[in-house]
Scaffold this active site. Structure first.
Site, PDB file in Angstrom:
ATOM      1  N   HIS A  49       0.835  -1.196   0.000  1.00 48.64           N
ATOM      2  CA  HIS A  49       0.000   0.000   0.000  1.00 48.64           C
ATOM      3  C   HIS A  49       0.872   1.249   0.000  1.00 48.64           C
ATOM      4  O   HIS A  49       1.390   1.662   1.038  1.00 48.64           O
ATOM      5  CB  HIS A  49      -0.963   0.037   1.197  1.00 48.64           C
ATOM      6  CG  HIS A  49      -1.842   1.250   1.152  1.00 48.64           C
ATOM      7  ND1 HIS A  49      -2.988   1.293   0.408  1.00 48.64           N
ATOM      8  CD2 HIS A  49      -1.701   2.472   1.710  1.00 48.64           C
ATOM      9  CE1 HIS A  49      -3.532   2.505   0.514  1.00 48.64           C
ATOM     10  NE2 HIS A  49      -2.764   3.239   1.308  1.00 48.64           N
ATOM     11  N   HIS A 102      -1.340   3.528  -8.609  1.00 46.36           N
ATOM     12  CA  HIS A 102      -1.602   2.652  -9.758  1.00 46.36           C
ATOM     13  C   HIS A 102      -1.257   3.379 -11.048  1.00 46.36           C
ATOM     14  O   HIS A 102      -1.426   4.592 -11.155  1.00 46.36           O
ATOM     15  CB  HIS A 102      -3.063   2.177  -9.786  1.00 46.36           C
ATOM     16  CG  HIS A 102      -4.071   3.268  -9.663  1.00 46.36           C
ATOM     17  ND1 HIS A 102      -4.369   3.878  -8.466  1.00 46.36           N
ATOM     18  CD2 HIS A 102      -4.857   3.878 -10.587  1.00 46.36           C
ATOM     19  CE1 HIS A 102      -5.281   4.804  -8.656  1.00 46.36           C
ATOM     20  NE2 HIS A 102      -5.603   4.835  -9.942  1.00 46.36           N
TER      21      HIS A 102
HETATM   22  P1  5GP Z   1      -7.757   7.069 -10.383  1.00 45.78           P
HETATM   23  O1  5GP Z   1      -8.765   8.130 -10.700  1.00 45.78           O
HETATM   24  O2  5GP Z   1      -7.602   6.856  -8.913  1.00 45.78           O
HETATM   25  O3  5GP Z   1      -6.457   7.254 -11.104  1.00 45.78           O
HETATM   26  O4  5GP Z   1      -8.329   5.747 -11.014  1.00 45.78           O
HETATM   27  C1  5GP Z   1      -9.009   4.773 -10.322  1.00 45.78           C
HETATM   28  C2  5GP Z   1      -9.477   3.751 -11.327  1.00 45.78           C
HETATM   29  O5  5GP Z   1      -9.840   2.573 -10.628  1.00 45.78           O
HETATM   30  C3  5GP Z   1     -10.706   4.205 -12.119  1.00 45.78           C
HETATM   31  O6  5GP Z   1     -10.408   4.168 -13.508  1.00 45.78           O
HETATM   32  C4  5GP Z   1     -11.782   3.195 -11.718  1.00 45.78           C
HETATM   33  O7  5GP Z   1     -12.633   2.843 -12.785  1.00 45.78           O
HETATM   34  C5  5GP Z   1     -10.977   2.009 -11.219  1.00 45.78           C
HETATM   35  N1  5GP Z   1     -11.627   1.232 -10.178  1.00 45.78           N
HETATM   36  C6  5GP Z   1     -12.206   1.732  -9.051  1.00 45.78           C
HETATM   37  N2  5GP Z   1     -12.689   0.730  -8.297  1.00 45.78           N
HETATM   38  C7  5GP Z   1     -12.400  -0.423  -8.965  1.00 45.78           C
HETATM   39  C8  5GP Z   1     -12.642  -1.800  -8.675  1.00 45.78           C
HETATM   40  O8  5GP Z   1     -13.231  -2.184  -7.663  1.00 45.78           O
HETATM   41  N3  5GP Z   1     -12.201  -2.716  -9.585  1.00 45.78           N
HETATM   42  C9  5GP Z   1     -11.542  -2.339 -10.724  1.00 45.78           C
HETATM   43  N4  5GP Z   1     -11.164  -3.326 -11.549  1.00 45.78           N
HETATM   44  N5  5GP Z   1     -11.296  -1.045 -11.020  1.00 45.78           N
HETATM   45  C10 5GP Z   1     -11.718  -0.099 -10.148  1.00 45.78           C
HETATM   46 ZN    ZN Z   2      -3.963  -0.133  -0.660  1.00 40.71          ZN
END
Ligand code: 5GP
Ligand code: ZN
Length: 115
Positions: A49, A102
């Site tokens: 994390h 990520h």
């Molecule tokens: P961020 O805006 O934090 O860069 O992107 C988070 C990404 O995680 C988003 O594109 C969203 O669709 C994806 N995401 C959020 N929750 C989940 C989940 O439970 N499973 C998967 N596979 N993707 C997720």
């Molecule tokens: Zn985490």
């Protein structure tokens, strides 16, 4: 390895929440984004994390390199041959929604849903 019991990506890394995994090793997991912007949209996630890029130090140099190199391998394996896009959102102003580091890798024929 540091893990946050309330973190959705820590739960995916621990197998407590299902995801469409495309890769897993000791340090990294990769899976399809649940709301893809592009025909192929995967997230490359360290199992540790790390909240965001703002927590990254020199100790993470090799890990970040592995994330980038893995993303290229996955794009190739998933049939993306005409270019792709990498995104890392960091913090509130960076538009980060999931507070666990990520790397987004997106590709496939346009038009895309977003991006
Ligand atoms: P961020 O805006 O934090 O860069 O992107 C988070 C990404 O995680 C988003 O594109 C969203 O669709 C994806 N995401 C959020 N929750 C989940 C989940 O439970 N499973 C998967 N596979 N993707 C997720
Ligand atoms: Zn985490």
């Amino acid at each position: 390895m540091h893990s946050d019991p309330n973190c959705i990506f820590c739960k995916i890394a621990a197998g407590q929440i299902p995801a469409r995994k495309v890769h897993e090793d000791d340090e990294l997991i990769a899976f399809h984004d649940i709301a893809p912007w592009a025909p192929v949209h995967v997230l490359i996630v360290p199992k540790e994390h790390i909240g965001s890029m703002m927590e990254v130090t020199e100790a993470h140099e090799a890990l970040l390199g592995r994330m980038m190199v893995l993303s290229v391998k996955l794009m190739r394996e998933l049939g993306v041959t005409n270019g792709y896009r990498h995104v890392i959102n960091t913090g509130a102003d960076g538009g980060q929604e999931v507070p666990h580091l990520h790397l987004h890798a997106m590709g496939g024929p346009r038009p895309w849903n977003k991006g």
